[in-house]
Write a protein that holds these residues in place. Structure first.
Motif, PDB file in Angstrom:
ATOM      1  N   ASP A 115       0.844  -1.065   0.049  1.00  0.00           N
ATOM      2  CA  ASP A 115      -0.017   0.125   0.163  1.00  0.00           C
ATOM      3  C   ASP A 115       0.787   1.215   0.046  1.00  0.00           C
ATOM      4  N   GLY A 116       2.259   1.205  -0.512  1.00  0.00           N
ATOM      5  CA  GLY A 116       3.167   2.290  -0.738  1.00  0.00           C
ATOM      6  C   GLY A 116       3.391   2.835   0.630  1.00  0.00           C
ATOM      7  N   PHE A 117       3.673   1.975   1.613  1.00  0.00           N
ATOM      8  CA  PHE A 117       4.080   2.271   3.074  1.00  0.00           C
ATOM      9  C   PHE A 117       3.121   3.511   3.821  1.00  0.00           C
ATOM     10  N   LEU A 118       1.699   3.077   3.312  1.00  0.00           N
ATOM     11  CA  LEU A 118       0.764   4.302   4.000  1.00  0.00           C
ATOM     12  C   LEU A 118       1.064   4.061   5.288  1.00  0.00           C
ATOM     13  N   GLY A 119       0.979   5.289   5.882  1.00  0.00           N
ATOM     14  CA  GLY A 119       0.856   5.373   7.306  1.00  0.00           C
ATOM     15  C   GLY A 119       2.446   5.086   8.164  1.00  0.00           C
ATOM     16  N   VAL A 120       3.275   4.613   7.281  1.00  0.00           N
ATOM     17  CA  VAL A 120       4.830   4.685   7.832  1.00  0.00           C
ATOM     18  C   VAL A 120       5.514   5.972   7.776  1.00  0.00           C
ATOM     19  N   SER A 121       5.942   6.602   8.613  1.00  0.00           N
ATOM     20  CA  SER A 121       6.495   7.743   8.624  1.00  0.00           C
ATOM     21  C   SER A 121       8.070   7.616   8.018  1.00  0.00           C
ATOM     22  N   HIS A 122       8.515   8.662   7.116  1.00  0.00           N
ATOM     23  CA  HIS A 122       9.809   8.419   6.436  1.00  0.00           C
ATOM     24  C   HIS A 122      10.840   8.129   7.575  1.00  0.00           C
ATOM     25  N   SER A 123      10.855   9.033   8.542  1.00  0.00           N
ATOM     26  CA  SER A 123      11.820   8.790   9.811  1.00  0.00           C
ATOM     27  C   SER A 123      11.868   7.394  10.161  1.00  0.00           C
ATOM     28  N   SER A 124      10.952   6.645  10.360  1.00  0.00           N
ATOM     29  CA  SER A 124      11.216   5.378  10.751  1.00  0.00           C
ATOM     30  C   SER A 124      11.796   4.461  10.109  1.00  0.00           C
ATOM     31  N   LEU A 125      11.776   4.286   8.710  1.00  0.00           N
ATOM     32  CA  LEU A 125      12.599   3.770   7.814  1.00  0.00           C
ATOM     33  C   LEU A 125      13.970   4.260   7.297  1.00  0.00           C
ATOM     34  N   SER A 126      14.211   5.624   8.030  1.00  0.00           N
ATOM     35  CA  SER A 126      15.384   6.166   7.599  1.00  0.00           C
ATOM     36  C   SER A 126      16.647   5.333   7.550  1.00  0.00           C
ATOM     37  N   GLY A 127      16.845   4.617   8.733  1.00  0.00           N
ATOM     38  CA  GLY A 127      17.857   3.646   8.851  1.00  0.00           C
ATOM     39  C   GLY A 127      18.005   2.465   7.972  1.00  0.00           C
ATOM     40  N   LEU A 128      16.842   2.077   7.617  1.00  0.00           N
ATOM     41  CA  LEU A 128      16.929   1.010   6.692  1.00  0.00           C
ATOM     42  C   LEU A 128      17.136   1.530   5.413  1.00  0.00           C
ATOM     43  N   ARG A 129      16.718   2.343   4.974  1.00  0.00           N
ATOM     44  CA  ARG A 129      16.808   2.950   3.549  1.00  0.00           C
ATOM     45  C   ARG A 129      18.358   3.450   3.111  1.00  0.00           C
ATOM     46  N   SER A 130      19.198   3.998   4.346  1.00  0.00           N
ATOM     47  CA  SER A 130      20.266   4.327   4.013  1.00  0.00           C
ATOM     48  C   SER A 130      21.253   3.182   4.266  1.00  0.00           C
ATOM     49  N   TRP A 131      20.896   2.224   4.822  1.00  0.00           N
ATOM     50  CA  TRP A 131      21.771   1.123   5.114  1.00  0.00           C
ATOM     51  C   TRP A 131      21.817  -0.025   3.530  1.00  0.00           C
ATOM     52  N   THR A 132      22.730   0.535   2.615  1.00  0.00           N
ATOM     53  CA  THR A 132      22.978  -0.192   1.602  1.00  0.00           C
ATOM     54  C   THR A 132      24.475  -1.004   1.361  1.00  0.00           C
ATOM     55  N   SER A 133      25.364  -0.791   2.071  1.00  0.00           N
ATOM     56  CA  SER A 133      26.499  -1.522   2.189  1.00  0.00           C
ATOM     57  C   SER A 133      27.229  -1.842   3.528  1.00  0.00           C
ATOM     58  N   PRO A 134      27.889  -2.804   3.450  1.00  0.00           N
ATOM     59  CA  PRO A 134      28.911  -3.165   4.836  1.00  0.00           C
ATOM     60  C   PRO A 134      29.335  -1.810   5.338  1.00  0.00           C
ATOM     61  N   ALA A 135      29.458  -1.931   6.696  1.00  0.00           N
ATOM     62  CA  ALA A 135      30.088  -0.649   7.471  1.00  0.00           C
ATOM     63  C   ALA A 135      31.457  -0.985   7.131  1.00  0.00           C
ATOM     64  N   GLN A 136      32.265  -2.249   7.135  1.00  0.00           N
ATOM     65  CA  GLN A 136      33.580  -2.408   7.034  1.00  0.00           C
ATOM     66  C   GLN A 136      33.700  -3.379   5.703  1.00  0.00           C
ATOM     67  N   PRO A 137      33.932  -2.898   4.683  1.00  0.00           N
ATOM     68  CA  PRO A 137      33.997  -4.061   3.444  1.00  0.00           C
ATOM     69  C   PRO A 137      34.794  -5.059   3.749  1.00  0.00           C
ATOM     70  N   SER A 138      36.171  -4.831   4.208  1.00  0.00           N
ATOM     71  CA  SER A 138      37.063  -5.925   4.925  1.00  0.00           C
ATOM     72  C   SER A 138      37.706  -5.368   5.994  1.00  0.00           C
ATOM     73  N   SER A 139      38.204  -6.576   6.961  1.00  0.00           N
ATOM     74  CA  SER A 139      38.898  -6.494   8.232  1.00  0.00           C
ATOM     75  C   SER A 139      40.014  -7.519   8.438  1.00  0.00           C
ATOM     76  N   LEU A 140      40.992  -7.115   8.976  1.00  0.00           N
ATOM     77  CA  LEU A 140      42.026  -8.117   9.402  1.00  0.00           C
ATOM     78  C   LEU A 140      41.775  -8.510  10.966  1.00  0.00           C
ATOM     79  N   PHE A 141      41.808  -9.760  11.173  1.00  0.00           N
ATOM     80  CA  PHE A 141      41.632 -10.511  12.423  1.00  0.00           C
ATOM     81  C   PHE A 141      43.031 -11.567  12.842  1.00  0.00           C
ATOM     82  N   SER A 142      43.053 -11.485  14.040  1.00  0.00           N
ATOM     83  CA  SER A 142      43.852 -12.426  14.581  1.00  0.00           C
ATOM     84  C   SER A 142      43.379 -13.853  14.495  1.00  0.00           C
ATOM     85  N   ALA A 143      44.175 -14.846  14.060  1.00  0.00           N
ATOM     86  CA  ALA A 143      43.344 -16.173  13.966  1.00  0.00           C
ATOM     87  C   ALA A 143      43.375 -16.702  15.462  1.00  0.00           C
TER      88      ALA A 143
END
Length: 552
Positions: free
Chosen positions: A160-188
């Protein structure tokens, strides 16, 4: 001599003036009594004021304790606590806790001994949290993160086109499009967190890497939070891994299932192949927006590492995408726990971590300890050739994952078949069931094994099954009886729904307080989880209703 002269005056009869020898005159004594009376009146008048001040302080402390208790325990938890705290000092003495012990360990109910032991086991926390010791000169490995964002059109609200859902509610979801860290080095050595305890080294053995802390006593964790608690011990690694996707992972989810379970799939003299499953979630919103919880169905994967934890041959973690919907989302419309909450589900195409290769040492030394090679500042790995691993004992990936699932859900000892397969058996079918602790009850598992074929399906999957001629009518009948979010149904082999109950109604029925009429949870009777008794009643009632159809 001057010292011998008595200068005191004498009366006419030769006696001395009493005022001169320290005896108070009558007027002086009267003044002393007056002052004493004034002090007595002051003390008597001040006593009520002091008592009132003490009473006000005590009342303020009681209010403070009450508010703190509600915050920590919730309203229902405080009610349970208060019913035991007979002297209302906000502490449970051994005598006050005695009714719980008697009910949970009483000989009148043999099952409660096991329940009490399970309660203690799940809530046991060592005094010293185990810390993973890292070797600064040990091997390291690189993990890369890959992610495709949630498909917004897979959400129910998108219809229903997200009727009744505020834009601010989904702001974190809409802006999360990629990993926070594409790569990382770990100790075995960090991955030693996945090594099994000494009594769980056989193939097929399972154990809790991060134990679940939820049970019928603790309830659920609060929704109104933005930042995860500081991880400790083995939690640090899981937190670091999930932080590659998003900076606010909660490695202990609010609801069951919670925690991390691992299973040994294969073993030889030097290596383990360990499969694992993690239940965690992310908080996507920040202040001033209200909390938005993003909960994948599960994280799963495997790690191949040496038995001493010094070398990692392979690591893979991912969110399974073999179902049409694999993420649960919940967001608040207020700043308190009692605020309205919206829920939805959706599909996440990809979220995974993968090692770029085996872990390698930072330096290579000869037999005398001299450095003969080292990693350069570019972190390019030293070239090694690794032999293939031959396992001396192993089980299939499917069996290892099933063992993990049974550890999370003991009711999974009952076989759950796909919707289409369930109707190939000439028995009645439990169409949808809650995957909750209610099904851990032995009487329920026995009844399900004896009288039902169990299955569960997503609405999207039932909609897709309507193109199949054999399952068209059966899927339609189930969809007609479905109500959001979860519907438990019992059906005949022809698809006829003989009984069903919605999850929300089920939870309302099992949330009754002890003093309410008809409540199944009480400290005055034998201990019984209300959800267990309610679901058991639902199954038995379904069998009775099914008899009417069979007679016809």
């Amino acid at each position: 001599m001057a010292a011998d002269v008595d200068k005191s005056t004498q009366g006419e009869d030769g006696s001395r003036d009493p005022g001169q020898i320290g005896i108070p005159r009558p007027g002086t004594r009267l003044g002393s009594w007056v002052w004493r009376g004034i002090w007595v009146l002051f003390i008597v008048g001040a006593a009520p004021l002091v008592a009132y001040g003490i009473k006000s302080y005590q009342d303020a402390q009681i209010v403070k304790h009450h508010e703190e208790s509600v915050r920590i325990l919730g309203t229902e938890g405080l009610f349970l606590f208060s019913s035991l705290d007979t002297d209302h000092d906000f502490y449970l003495s051994p005598e006050e806790f005695k009714p719980i012990v008697e009910k949970l360990t009483g000989e009148h109910n043999p099952l409660t001994n096991y329940m009490f032991f399970l309660f203690l086991l799940r809530n046991y926390t060592p005094v010293d949290v185990e810390e993973i010791i890292h070797d600064p000169n040990g091997e390291t490995l690189t993990l890369v993160a890959k992610m495709q964002p949630l498909q917004l059109d897979s959400m129910t609200k998108s219809k229903d086109g997200f009727l009744g859902v505020s834009h601010s509610s989904l702001s974190g979801l809409r802006s999360w499009t990629s990993p926070a860290q594409p790569s990382s080095l770990f100790s075995a050595s960090q991955f030693r967190a996945f090594l099994p305890p000494k009594n769980k080294v056989d193939v097929g053995a399972t154990w809790w890497v991060i134990p679940s802390e939820l049970n019928i006593f603790t309830g659920y964790l609060p929704n109104n939070r933005y930042h995860p608690p500081t991880p400790k011990g083995k939690e640090v690694l899981i937190h670091s891994l999930l932080s590659m996707f998003h900076l606010r992972p909660f490695i202990k989810s609010r609801f069951a299932p919670q925690g991390t379970v691992a299973c040994i799939r294969a073993s030889n003299d030097f290596y383990f192949d360990i499969y694992f499953r993690i239940h965690a979630e992310f908080q996507l919103n920040e202040v001033p927006n209200f909390p938005f919880w993003f909960t994948p169905g599960q994280f799963t994967g495997n790690i191949v590492l040496s038995k001493d934890g010094s070398h990692v041959r392979h690591f893979h973690l991912y969110v399974p995408n073999n179902r049409s919907l694999n993420v649960d989302m919940e967001w608040l419309y207020g700043a308190s726990e009692s605020s309205n909450m919206e829920v939805d589900i959706g599909f996440l195409p990809q979220m995974e971590l993968m090692s770029t290769g085996p872990s390698t040492p930072s330096i290579i030394v000869d037999e005398e300890g001299n450095v003969i090679d080292r990693k350069e500042s570019s972190h390019e790995p030293i070239q090694f050739v690794f032999e293939d691993i031959i396992w001396s004992s192993e089980i299939s990936q499917e069996e290892a994952l099933h063992q993990i699932e049974v550890t999370y859900y003991p009711f999974k000892k009952v076989d759950y078949l796909p919707f289409s397969d369930a109707f190939e058996h000439d028995q009645s079918c439990s169409g949808r069931t809650l995957r909750e602790t209610v099904l851990e009850s032995s009487p329920i598992m026995a009844l399900l094994n004896q009288s039902f074929i169990s299955s569960w399906s997503l609405v999207k999957e039932l909609e897709n099954l309507q193109v199949c001629i054999f399952l068209l009518e059966k899927a339609r009948l189930h969809l007609e009886s479905y109500n959001f979010p979860v519907e438990m149904m019992v059906a005949l082999p022809n698809g006829t729904i003989v009984h069903h109950i919605n999850a929300n109604y089920f939870l309302d029925q099992t949330a009754m307080k002890p003093e309410e009429e008809g409540a199944t949870f009480s400290f005055t009777g034998s201990f019984e989880d209300p959800s267990t008794s309610t679901y058991l009643h639902f199954l038995r009632e379904s069998l009775e209703k099914a008899k009417q159809y069979l007679i016809e």
